[in-house]
Design a protein around this motif. Sequence first.
Motif, short mmCIF file in Angstrom:
data_model
loop_
_atom_site.label_atom_id
_atom_site.label_comp_id
_atom_site.label_asym_id
_atom_site.label_seq_id
_atom_site.Cartn_x
_atom_site.Cartn_y
_atom_site.Cartn_z
N GLY A 1 23.70 12.67 -12.68
CA GLY A 1 25.13 12.71 -12.92
C GLY A 1 25.80 13.45 -11.79
N PRO A 2 27.13 13.51 -11.80
CA PRO A 2 27.85 14.16 -10.70
C PRO A 2 27.49 15.63 -10.53
CG PRO A 2 29.38 13.28 -12.35
CD PRO A 2 28.00 12.96 -12.82
N ASP A 3 27.17 16.31 -11.60
CA ASP A 3 26.86 17.74 -11.54
C ASP A 3 25.46 18.05 -12.08
OD1 ASP A 3 29.39 18.37 -10.51
OD2 ASP A 3 30.25 18.37 -12.53
N HIS A 4 24.60 17.03 -12.13
CA HIS A 4 23.27 17.25 -12.73
C HIS A 4 22.20 16.52 -11.93
CE1 HIS A 4 20.36 18.18 -15.79
NE2 HIS A 4 20.08 16.91 -15.96
N SER A 5 21.23 17.28 -11.45
CA SER A 5 20.08 16.69 -10.77
C SER A 5 18.83 17.47 -11.17
CB SER A 5 20.26 16.70 -9.25
OG SER A 5 20.29 18.02 -8.76
N VAL A 6 17.68 16.84 -10.98
CA VAL A 6 16.40 17.42 -11.37
C VAL A 6 15.46 17.36 -10.17
CG1 VAL A 6 14.41 17.15 -12.89
CG2 VAL A 6 16.69 16.68 -13.75
N ALA A 7 14.77 18.46 -9.89
CA ALA A 7 13.80 18.48 -8.81
C ALA A 7 12.58 17.64 -9.20
CB ALA A 7 13.38 19.91 -8.51
N CYS A 8 11.99 16.99 -8.20
CA CYS A 8 10.77 16.24 -8.41
C CYS A 8 9.92 16.32 -7.14
CB CYS A 8 11.06 14.78 -8.77
SG CYS A 8 11.77 13.81 -7.43
N ALA A 9 8.68 15.95 -7.27
CA ALA A 9 7.79 15.83 -6.12
C ALA A 9 7.48 14.35 -5.94
CB ALA A 9 6.51 16.61 -6.34
N ILE A 10 7.54 13.89 -4.71
CA ILE A 10 7.21 12.51 -4.40
C ILE A 10 5.76 12.51 -3.95
CG2 ILE A 10 7.80 10.52 -2.99
CD1 ILE A 10 10.64 11.99 -2.77
N ALA A 11 4.89 11.94 -4.80
CA ALA A 11 3.45 12.05 -4.59
C ALA A 11 2.90 10.92 -3.71
CB ALA A 11 2.73 12.06 -5.93
N ASP A 12 3.42 9.74 -3.81
CA ASP A 12 3.01 8.59 -3.00
C ASP A 12 4.27 7.84 -2.62
OD1 ASP A 12 0.27 9.03 -3.57
OD2 ASP A 12 0.41 7.79 -5.36
N VAL A 13 4.24 7.15 -1.48
CA VAL A 13 5.39 6.35 -1.10
C VAL A 13 4.93 5.14 -0.29
CG1 VAL A 13 5.92 7.57 1.06
CG2 VAL A 13 7.77 6.52 -0.23
N ARG B 1 0.84 -1.21 0.00
CA ARG B 1 0.00 0.00 0.00
C ARG B 1 0.87 1.25 0.00
NH1 ARG B 1 -5.32 -0.14 0.77
NH2 ARG B 1 -6.18 -2.16 1.25
N ARG B 2 0.42 2.24 -0.76
CA ARG B 2 1.13 3.51 -0.80
C ARG B 2 0.40 4.53 0.04
NH1 ARG B 2 3.47 4.04 -6.88
NH2 ARG B 2 4.95 2.36 -6.65
N ARG B 3 1.15 5.41 0.66
CA ARG B 3 0.60 6.50 1.45
C ARG B 3 0.73 7.78 0.65
NH1 ARG B 3 3.37 8.77 6.77
NH2 ARG B 3 4.75 9.41 5.13
N ARG B 4 -0.36 8.52 0.53
CA ARG B 4 -0.33 9.78 -0.21
C ARG B 4 0.40 10.83 0.61
NH1 ARG B 4 -2.42 9.19 -4.85
NH2 ARG B 4 -4.29 8.00 -5.19
N LEU B 5 1.29 11.53 -0.04
CA LEU B 5 2.01 12.63 0.58
C LEU B 5 2.66 13.44 -0.51
CD1 LEU B 5 5.36 12.04 0.57
CD2 LEU B 5 4.58 10.24 2.06
N ILE B 6 3.15 14.60 -0.15
CA ILE B 6 3.92 15.41 -1.09
C ILE B 6 5.22 15.77 -0.39
CG2 ILE B 6 4.06 17.56 -2.39
CD1 ILE B 6 2.02 15.69 -3.56
N GLN B 7 6.32 15.25 -0.90
CA GLN B 7 7.64 15.58 -0.38
C GLN B 7 8.50 16.03 -1.55
OE1 GLN B 7 8.81 11.90 1.57
NE2 GLN B 7 8.52 12.87 3.54
N GLU C 1 8.03 -0.23 -0.60
CA GLU C 1 8.56 -0.83 -1.83
C GLU C 1 8.84 0.15 -2.94
OE1 GLU C 1 5.69 -2.01 -0.36
OE2 GLU C 1 6.69 -3.63 0.70
N GLY C 2 8.14 1.30 -2.97
CA GLY C 2 8.32 2.20 -4.10
C GLY C 2 7.62 3.53 -3.90
N ALA C 3 7.58 4.32 -4.99
CA ALA C 3 7.00 5.65 -4.93
C ALA C 3 6.51 6.07 -6.30
CB ALA C 3 8.03 6.65 -4.42
N ARG C 4 5.67 7.10 -6.30
CA ARG C 4 5.24 7.74 -7.53
C ARG C 4 5.82 9.14 -7.52
NH1 ARG C 4 0.18 10.63 -9.23
NH2 ARG C 4 -0.35 10.49 -7.03
N LEU C 5 6.56 9.47 -8.57
CA LEU C 5 7.25 10.76 -8.67
C LEU C 5 6.56 11.63 -9.69
CD1 LEU C 5 10.92 9.45 -8.94
CD2 LEU C 5 9.59 9.86 -6.86
N ARG C 6 6.57 12.92 -9.43
CA ARG C 6 6.13 13.88 -10.45
C ARG C 6 7.37 14.59 -10.94
NH1 ARG C 6 1.37 18.39 -10.53
NH2 ARG C 6 1.66 18.80 -12.74
#
Length: 106
Positions: free
Chosen positions: A39-51, A26-32, A54-59
């Motif tokens: 890469g070493p110098d590259h990252s992208v912001a995301c929102a974690i919508a469910d977690v 079961r996933r728990r709804r949340l926004i984190q 075992e896993g998560a749903r990312l926006r």
Amino acid sequence: MTDLRETDGVADDGGQGSAPIPRAGRRRRLIQQGRIVLGPDHSVACAIADVSNEGARLRVPARVALPDTFPLVIAAHDLRTVTVRLRWRRGDYAGVTFEGGGFYVE
């Protein structure tokens, strides 16, 4: 009958319409806030919508290409970095599973 609330709702046949794949837990709804490390110098912001443990749903914007596995930095009560595996992608959402020990959900 399969309860679609308990599935990722995505077929593993390239979208040809087979039955949904059941979720492992079961996933728990949340926004984190999170960051996908590409890469070493590259990252992208995301929102974690469910977690779940075992896993998560990312926006994450659909224009961002995601590799099969990548580090995900999660800003929860503390700052955690977990390795995740991409399981599905639909528009601005992506489903991932945690590799290794997983992620503890309170």
